[in-house]
Motif scaffolding. Structure first.
Motif, PDB file in Angstrom:
ATOM      1  N   ARG A 258      -7.672   2.582  -4.074  1.00  0.00           N
ATOM      2  CA  ARG A 258      -8.765   2.079  -3.246  1.00  0.00           C
ATOM      3  C   ARG A 258      -9.314   3.135  -2.291  1.00  0.00           C
ATOM      4  O   ARG A 258     -10.227   2.853  -1.527  1.00  0.00           O
ATOM      5  CB  ARG A 258      -8.369   0.830  -2.476  1.00  0.00           C
ATOM      6  CG  ARG A 258      -7.347   1.003  -1.364  1.00  0.00           C
ATOM      7  CD  ARG A 258      -7.163  -0.333  -0.632  1.00  0.00           C
ATOM      8  NE  ARG A 258      -6.244  -0.222   0.491  1.00  0.00           N
ATOM      9  CZ  ARG A 258      -5.895  -1.230   1.277  1.00  0.00           C
ATOM     10  NH1 ARG A 258      -6.413  -2.428   1.072  1.00  0.00           N
ATOM     11  NH2 ARG A 258      -5.045  -1.063   2.266  1.00  0.00           N
TER      12      ARG A 258
ATOM     13  N   GLY B 197      -0.696  -2.677   4.261  1.00  0.00           N
ATOM     14  CA  GLY B 197      -1.996  -2.489   3.638  1.00  0.00           C
ATOM     15  C   GLY B 197      -3.102  -3.359   4.189  1.00  0.00           C
ATOM     16  O   GLY B 197      -4.213  -3.350   3.681  1.00  0.00           O
TER      17      GLY B 197
ATOM     18  N   SER C 192       0.838  -1.198   0.000  1.00  0.00           N
ATOM     19  CA  SER C 192       0.000   0.000   0.000  1.00  0.00           C
ATOM     20  C   SER C 192       0.868   1.241   0.000  1.00  0.00           C
ATOM     21  O   SER C 192       1.836   1.345   0.756  1.00  0.00           O
ATOM     22  CB  SER C 192      -0.900   0.007   1.237  1.00  0.00           C
ATOM     23  OG  SER C 192      -1.509   1.269   1.401  1.00  0.00           O
TER      24      SER C 192
ATOM     25  N   SER D 102       2.600   0.972   3.670  1.00  0.00           N
ATOM     26  CA  SER D 102       2.244   0.035   4.721  1.00  0.00           C
ATOM     27  C   SER D 102       1.994  -1.322   4.082  1.00  0.00           C
ATOM     28  O   SER D 102       1.905  -1.440   2.858  1.00  0.00           O
ATOM     29  CB  SER D 102       1.000   0.488   5.492  1.00  0.00           C
ATOM     30  OG  SER D 102      -0.166   0.292   4.726  1.00  0.00           O
TER      31      SER D 102
ATOM     32  N   GLU E 297      -4.796   6.584  -2.029  1.00  0.00           N
ATOM     33  CA  GLU E 297      -4.081   5.389  -1.637  1.00  0.00           C
ATOM     34  C   GLU E 297      -4.165   4.366  -2.761  1.00  0.00           C
ATOM     35  O   GLU E 297      -5.218   4.200  -3.399  1.00  0.00           O
ATOM     36  CB  GLU E 297      -4.665   4.760  -0.371  1.00  0.00           C
ATOM     37  CG  GLU E 297      -3.912   3.493   0.054  1.00  0.00           C
ATOM     38  CD  GLU E 297      -4.732   2.567   0.934  1.00  0.00           C
ATOM     39  OE1 GLU E 297      -5.906   2.864   1.191  1.00  0.00           O
ATOM     40  OE2 GLU E 297      -4.180   1.518   1.332  1.00  0.00           O
TER      41      GLU E 297
ATOM     42  N   GLY F 283      -4.905  -5.067   7.973  1.00  0.00           N
ATOM     43  CA  GLY F 283      -4.945  -5.039   9.422  1.00  0.00           C
ATOM     44  C   GLY F 283      -4.544  -3.697   9.994  1.00  0.00           C
ATOM     45  O   GLY F 283      -4.820  -2.655   9.408  1.00  0.00           O
ATOM     46  N   ALA F 284      -3.880  -3.727  11.130  1.00  0.00           N
ATOM     47  CA  ALA F 284      -3.518  -2.501  11.841  1.00  0.00           C
ATOM     48  C   ALA F 284      -2.107  -2.036  11.533  1.00  0.00           C
ATOM     49  O   ALA F 284      -1.567  -1.193  12.242  1.00  0.00           O
ATOM     50  CB  ALA F 284      -3.671  -2.717  13.344  1.00  0.00           C
ATOM     51  N   SER F 285      -1.502  -2.568  10.472  1.00  0.00           N
ATOM     52  CA  SER F 285      -0.111  -2.215  10.167  1.00  0.00           C
ATOM     53  C   SER F 285       0.023  -0.707   9.976  1.00  0.00           C
ATOM     54  O   SER F 285      -0.763  -0.086   9.250  1.00  0.00           O
ATOM     55  CB  SER F 285       0.359  -2.948   8.914  1.00  0.00           C
ATOM     56  OG  SER F 285      -0.461  -2.657   7.802  1.00  0.00           O
ATOM     57  N   PRO F 286       0.984  -0.092  10.646  1.00  0.00           N
ATOM     58  CA  PRO F 286       1.108   1.367  10.590  1.00  0.00           C
ATOM     59  C   PRO F 286       1.657   1.844   9.257  1.00  0.00           C
ATOM     60  O   PRO F 286       2.288   1.106   8.517  1.00  0.00           O
ATOM     61  CB  PRO F 286       2.078   1.676  11.731  1.00  0.00           C
ATOM     62  CG  PRO F 286       2.913   0.446  11.851  1.00  0.00           C
ATOM     63  CD  PRO F 286       1.995  -0.697  11.536  1.00  0.00           C
ATOM     64  N   LEU F 287       1.394   3.118   8.966  1.00  0.00           N
ATOM     65  CA  LEU F 287       1.994   3.761   7.810  1.00  0.00           C
ATOM     66  C   LEU F 287       3.387   4.254   8.175  1.00  0.00           C
ATOM     67  O   LEU F 287       3.623   4.729   9.284  1.00  0.00           O
ATOM     68  CB  LEU F 287       1.151   4.960   7.370  1.00  0.00           C
ATOM     69  CG  LEU F 287       0.007   4.704   6.416  1.00  0.00           C
ATOM     70  CD1 LEU F 287      -1.062   3.869   7.075  1.00  0.00           C
ATOM     71  CD2 LEU F 287      -0.585   6.015   5.913  1.00  0.00           C
ATOM     72  N   HIS F 288       4.288   4.156   7.218  1.00  0.00           N
ATOM     73  CA  HIS F 288       5.633   4.694   7.378  1.00  0.00           C
ATOM     74  C   HIS F 288       5.855   5.721   6.281  1.00  0.00           C
ATOM     75  O   HIS F 288       5.669   5.413   5.103  1.00  0.00           O
ATOM     76  CB  HIS F 288       6.673   3.573   7.309  1.00  0.00           C
ATOM     77  CG  HIS F 288       6.564   2.587   8.420  1.00  0.00           C
ATOM     78  ND1 HIS F 288       7.181   2.763   9.637  1.00  0.00           N
ATOM     79  CD2 HIS F 288       5.873   1.418   8.518  1.00  0.00           C
ATOM     80  CE1 HIS F 288       6.897   1.745  10.437  1.00  0.00           C
ATOM     81  NE2 HIS F 288       6.091   0.919   9.779  1.00  0.00           N
TER      82      HIS F 288
END
Lengths: 113, 112
Positions: A55, A96, A31, A94, A48, A98-103
Motif C-alpha cells: 500500500r 496498521g 502492517s 504495526s 509497506e 490510526g496512530a499505532s507506532p511502528l516497532h
C-alpha cells in the motif's frame, strides 16, 4: 509478547546474486514496512504491506521487491545485487491503523562483495 | 509529512535529566510527534508519541508546546544505556503513513 524477528542477522553476497530477507511481525500486527539504513543516506523507506497488499512504496528501483503472507510474515527480495546495496535492512510492524507506532526488528546486515 | 529539526549532538551527565528538543514548525493538525532511539547495530526503538497533550510512560516524557511547533523528550534520570541516536518524527495517521522520515537525529552521549 515477542518482538519483530528478522532473519538472517548477517548475510554476505556477491554482486549479481539475489537475496531474500525474512520478517516475522509482532503477533496481531497486520502492517509490515521495510527500511534500508546506510551511513550516507540514513534510514530510507522501501515499502509497506498491509493484509498481503503493498500500500506504499518508496523511491527504490524495481530490483527491490517484497511480499506479505496471510500470517502477516513478510519477505523482501533484492535481485542483481550491487555493491551499493550493502546496508542494514530493517523491518517494522504495526497494527496498521490510526496512530499505532511502528516497532522495529534488529535488522539484517547485508554485505555485497 | 512535516520534517523536523534536531541538534546534531548532546551530552548529559549520568543521573541527570536529558532534555532533547525537536522543532517541527510545519506540523499539521492531524500529525503526531513520535520519538525513537537507535543504539548502534540495533533497530530503532519506539519511545513515545503524542498529538498535543503531554505524555509520559515508563521510558520518558514528551512535552509538546501549545502551538505544536516544537517538542521536548525528557529522560528523567539518564543512564549510560541511554546513549543512542534519538529521532523525532512527525507522522499522520492516514493510510500509507508508515513512510517515516527519520532525518539525522540527535546523538545523545551520557557521561559517567
Amino acid at each position: 509478547k515477542a518482538g519483530v524477528t528478522q532473519t538472517p542477522r548477517y548475510l554476505i553476497k556477491t554482486r549479481g546474486q539475489q537475496v531474500t530477507l525474512s520478517c516475522s511481525p509482532i503477533s496481531g500486527h497486520r502492517s509490515v514496512s521495510w527500511y534500508q539504513q546506510t551511513p550516507g543516506q540514513g534510514l530510507q523507506f522501501l515499502f509497506e504491506y498491509f493484509s498481503e497488499t503493498q500500500r506504499n512504496k518508496g523511491n527504490f528501483p524495481g530490483r527491490f521487491s517484497g511480499r506479505q503472507f496471510s500470517n502477516s510474515r513478510s519477505e523482501m527480495n533484492v535481485s542483481t545485487l550491487e555493491l551499493g546495496d550493502s546496508a542494514l535492512y530493517l523491518c517494522a510492524s504495526s497494527q496498521g491503523q490510526g496512530a499505532s507506532p511502528l516497532h522495529f526488528g534488529n535488522g539484517t546486515r547485508l554485505t555485497v562483495t | 509529512d512535516a520534517k523536523t529539526t534536531q541538534p546534531t549532538s548532546m551530552d548529559c551527565a549520568e543521573g541527570r535529566a536529558a532534555n532533547l528538543p525537536c522543532n517541527h514548525s510545519t506540523i499539521s493538525g492531524n500529525e503526531y510527534v513520535y520519538w525513537y532511539r537507535q543504539i548502534h547495530s540495533q533497530g530503532p526503538q519506539y519511545i513515545i508519541h503524542g498529538l498535543k497533550n503531554n505524555e509520559t510512560n515508563e521510558m520518558a516524557s514528551l512535552i509538546i508546546t501549545e502551538d505544536r511547533k516544537s517538542s521536548t523528550l525528557i529522560l528523567p534520570h539518564a543512564t549510560l544505556r541511554d546513549t543512542a541516536v534519538y529521532y523525532c518524527i512527525v507522522r499522520g495517521f492516514q493510510t500509507g503513513a508508515n513512510n517515516l522520515f527519520f532525518g539525522t537525529g540527535t546523538r545523545l552521549t551520557v557521561i559517567p
